[in-house]
Motif scaffolding. Structure first.
Motif, PDB file in Angstrom:
ATOM      1  N   ALA A  40      36.354  42.428  26.813  1.00 45.72           N
ATOM      2  CA  ALA A  40      37.003  40.661  27.793  1.00 45.72           C
ATOM      3  C   ALA A  40      35.924  39.411  27.959  1.00 45.72           C
ATOM      4  CB  ALA A  40      37.562  40.754  28.819  1.00 45.72           C
ATOM      5  N   GLY A  42      40.835  51.471  40.293  1.00 44.08           N
ATOM      6  CA  GLY A  42      40.456  51.176  41.543  1.00 44.08           C
ATOM      7  C   GLY A  42      40.405  50.099  41.877  1.00 44.08           C
ATOM      8  N   THR A  84      42.061  46.182  44.629  1.00 46.04           N
ATOM      9  CA  THR A  84      42.803  45.548  45.454  1.00 46.04           C
ATOM     10  C   THR A  84      43.788  44.692  44.476  1.00 46.04           C
ATOM     11  OG1 THR A  84      41.296  44.043  46.434  1.00 46.04           O
ATOM     12  CG2 THR A  84      42.396  46.222  47.469  1.00 46.04           C
ATOM     13  N   ILE A 100      46.437  37.242  35.503  1.00 49.32           N
ATOM     14  CA  ILE A 100      46.031  38.355  36.757  1.00 49.32           C
ATOM     15  C   ILE A 100      44.785  37.631  37.437  1.00 49.32           C
ATOM     16  CG2 ILE A 100      45.358  40.542  34.728  1.00 49.32           C
ATOM     17  CD1 ILE A 100      42.873  38.388  33.738  1.00 49.32           C
TER      18      ILE A 100
HETATM   19  P1  ADP Z   1      40.602  44.323  40.943  1.00 48.95           P
HETATM   20  O1  ADP Z   1      40.407  44.625  40.300  1.00 48.95           O
HETATM   21  O2  ADP Z   1      40.570  44.726  42.182  1.00 48.95           O
HETATM   22  O3  ADP Z   1      42.209  45.205  39.960  1.00 48.95           O
HETATM   23  P2  ADP Z   1      41.283  41.767  40.311  1.00 48.95           P
HETATM   24  O4  ADP Z   1      41.419  40.722  40.813  1.00 48.95           O
HETATM   25  O5  ADP Z   1      39.488  41.529  40.497  1.00 48.95           O
HETATM   26  O6  ADP Z   1      41.123  42.669  41.397  1.00 48.95           O
HETATM   27  O7  ADP Z   1      41.517  42.165  38.799  1.00 48.95           O
HETATM   28  C1  ADP Z   1      42.967  41.968  38.849  1.00 48.95           C
HETATM   29  C2  ADP Z   1      43.069  42.369  37.646  1.00 48.95           C
HETATM   30  O8  ADP Z   1      43.184  42.094  36.443  1.00 48.95           O
HETATM   31  C3  ADP Z   1      42.345  44.133  37.573  1.00 48.95           C
HETATM   32  O9  ADP Z   1      43.132  44.930  37.738  1.00 48.95           O
HETATM   33  C4  ADP Z   1      42.516  44.384  35.636  1.00 48.95           C
HETATM   34  O10 ADP Z   1      43.789  44.614  35.946  1.00 48.95           O
HETATM   35  C5  ADP Z   1      42.202  43.304  35.329  1.00 48.95           C
HETATM   36  N1  ADP Z   1      40.771  42.945  34.672  1.00 48.95           N
HETATM   37  C6  ADP Z   1      40.153  42.250  35.834  1.00 48.95           C
HETATM   38  N2  ADP Z   1      38.777  42.557  35.170  1.00 48.95           N
HETATM   39  C7  ADP Z   1      39.204  42.714  33.486  1.00 48.95           C
HETATM   40  C8  ADP Z   1      38.045  43.167  32.341  1.00 48.95           C
HETATM   41  N3  ADP Z   1      36.824  42.942  32.696  1.00 48.95           N
HETATM   42  N4  ADP Z   1      38.491  43.988  31.499  1.00 48.95           N
HETATM   43  C9  ADP Z   1      39.768  43.938  31.827  1.00 48.95           C
HETATM   44  N5  ADP Z   1      40.244  44.774  32.667  1.00 48.95           N
HETATM   45  C10 ADP Z   1      40.120  43.614  33.984  1.00 48.95           C
END
Ligand code: ADP
Length: 412
Positions: free
Chosen positions: A401, A371, A373, A355
């Motif tokens: 998380a 939503g 990116t 991620i």
């Molecule tokens: P975005 O949130 O714009 O899709 P990010 O790079 O911030 O992009 O996050 C990538 C992915 O990581 C998110 O789409 C989500 O699937 C996961 N993610 C990030 N932060 C969290 C969180 N606090 N809890 C659950 N999933 C998370």
């Protein structure tokens, strides 16, 4: 550089050979660009008159001459199509020319003998990784000398061939690294150009929607204004994406010009928490900030660390419909650990590392609920890395998380 005895008619002294061999192995790192120069010294240790190394080219299925000692071999390239090549590979260690007289058919023997003749050798050692050919090490040795200690000789040749293999694999990795960084540069350039081109018309669209929304009721009906409101919302989302893409490339481009200063981290955390408290839907989620009597200072670029906090707290808010988001601070040596803990949807084990990559989302489906990116964490990682810190996440699906990153403390 090394003081070796040249080839003599005396029986070889194996102790000193072993010492010389180990000395060379120790002095030539497989990471060094000039590792192939070691062939000269190994040739002396092996009492070889000639030696050559061929590297395999997958595209053409040929072995190409890369280095030689003594006379130049008469062949620059050798086809990998010969049956005797399979025989050599199958043996995994050094193969001696006389073995072709005993163990192979006439059809295989003739081209094999021709090979030894052209490469000025009587021993060949295959170099390969798994099933994949990497090259050939050829030596012309004095069989009478070698007979005194054939096992030692073969083992040393095999060890040297193995070092050649490791050198070659390192070179490939270095080349791949160079290629990837060139590609990354092209990607950044493209992103930078595209985002600039998108930003200008987008700002125009947003400006016009504002003007239309401000117009009198007689000019635009309530329904039309609702439609324009939707255009404005989508335009703003698009603008945020464009800004994120731009931010990503700018962090990299301006990394040497980042100005760092002494920052009170608690004040920065409070500022970000305040910004997001309105976004906690229906007050079902609470943001809890650390309480500390003492002020904690870090040495950072305030704007960049605000971005990191906003991205992490923003995600926590987005993925937590009910519960709590808490921020924690922990000092560890010269670093400060900052954690953002939420009670939201959590992340599957296999997605915990990925991620942080650009454009990656744990739920990449068209029907995803949330939503975004997939750039927020990549931006956060870039900034934290620029501050010589680390960022990681601990989570389980459905169990919330905890994102943690480290920053340099301001020295007291
Ligand atoms: P975005 O949130 O714009 O899709 P990010 O790079 O911030 O992009 O996050 C990538 C992915 O990581 C998110 O789409 C989500 O699937 C996961 N993610 C990030 N932060 C969290 C969180 N606090 N809890 C659950 N999933 C998370």
């Amino acid at each position: 550089m090394f003081n070796f005895k040249q080839k003599t008619k005396d029986p070889p002294d194996y102790d000193s050979k072993l010492t010389s061999f180990l000395h060379i192995i120790k002095n030539y790192s497989v990471l060094a660009e000039n590792f192939l120069d070691s062939l000269t010294y190994f040739t002396r240790v092996f009492d070889a008159a000639y030696a050559s190394v061929y590297f395999y080219e997958n595209k053409t299925n040929t072995f190409l001459l890369r280095k030689w000692v003594g006379h130049e071999p008469s062949r620059y390239s050798i086809s990998g199509d010969y049956e005797f090549m399979k025989f050599i590979k199958g043996r995994k260690g050094p193969v001696h020319r006389h073995e072709f007289f005993i163990k192979t058919t006439n059809e295989m023997r003739q081209p094999a003998l021709f090979y030894f003749q052209q490469t000025l050798s009587n021993v060949v050692c295959p170099i390969f990784e798994g099933d994949e050919w990497l090259g050939l090490l050829n030596l012309q040795i004095d069989e009478a000398h070698k007979e005194n200690n054939a096992v030692l000789f073969d083992s040393l040749v095999e060890i040297y061939a193995d070092s050649l293999k490791r050198w070659l694999l390192c070179q490939r990795l270095l080349q791949e690294k160079k290629r990837l960084s060139e590609l990354s540069h092209i990607k950044d350039q493209l992103l930078s150009n595209v985002t600039h081109e998108l930003q200008t018309p987008l700002n125009g669209i947003l400006g016009i929607t504002d003007a239309l929304l401000d117009s009198e009721e007689e000019v635009l009906s309530h329904e039309s204004k609702q439609h324009i409101g939707r255009i404005k919302k989508s335009g703003k989302e698009l603008s945020q994406t464009v800004n994120n893409m731009l931010k990503l490339v700018q962090i990299e481009a301006k990394k040497d010009k980042v100005c760092k200063e002494k920052i009170n981290i608690l004040a920065l955390i409070k500022e970000v928490a305040l910004l997001y408290s309105d976004a906690c839907v229906g007050n079902k989620t609470k943001i809890v900030i650390p309480t500390s009597e003492e002020e904690i200072f870090v040495f950072v670029n305030a704007d960049q660390i605000r971005t990191v906090l906003m991205n992490l707290v923003g995600n926590a808010v987005k993925f937590t419909s009910e519960g709590q988001i808490s921020l924690h601070l922990k000092k560890s040596g010269e670093k400060l650990h900052i954690s953002i803990l939420d009670t939201g949807i959590g992340i599957e084990d296999e997605k915990l590392n990925i991620i942080f990559e650009e454009f990656y989302q744990a739920d990449g489906s068209q029907t995803r609920l949330y939503g975004g990116t997939g750039l927020g964490l990549a931006i956060a990682k870039k900034i934290v890395t620029l501050h010589n810190g680390r960022i990681w996440v601990e989570s389980q699906k459905g169990e919330g998380a905890c994102f943690t990153f480290t920053l340099p403390m301001y020295p007291v």
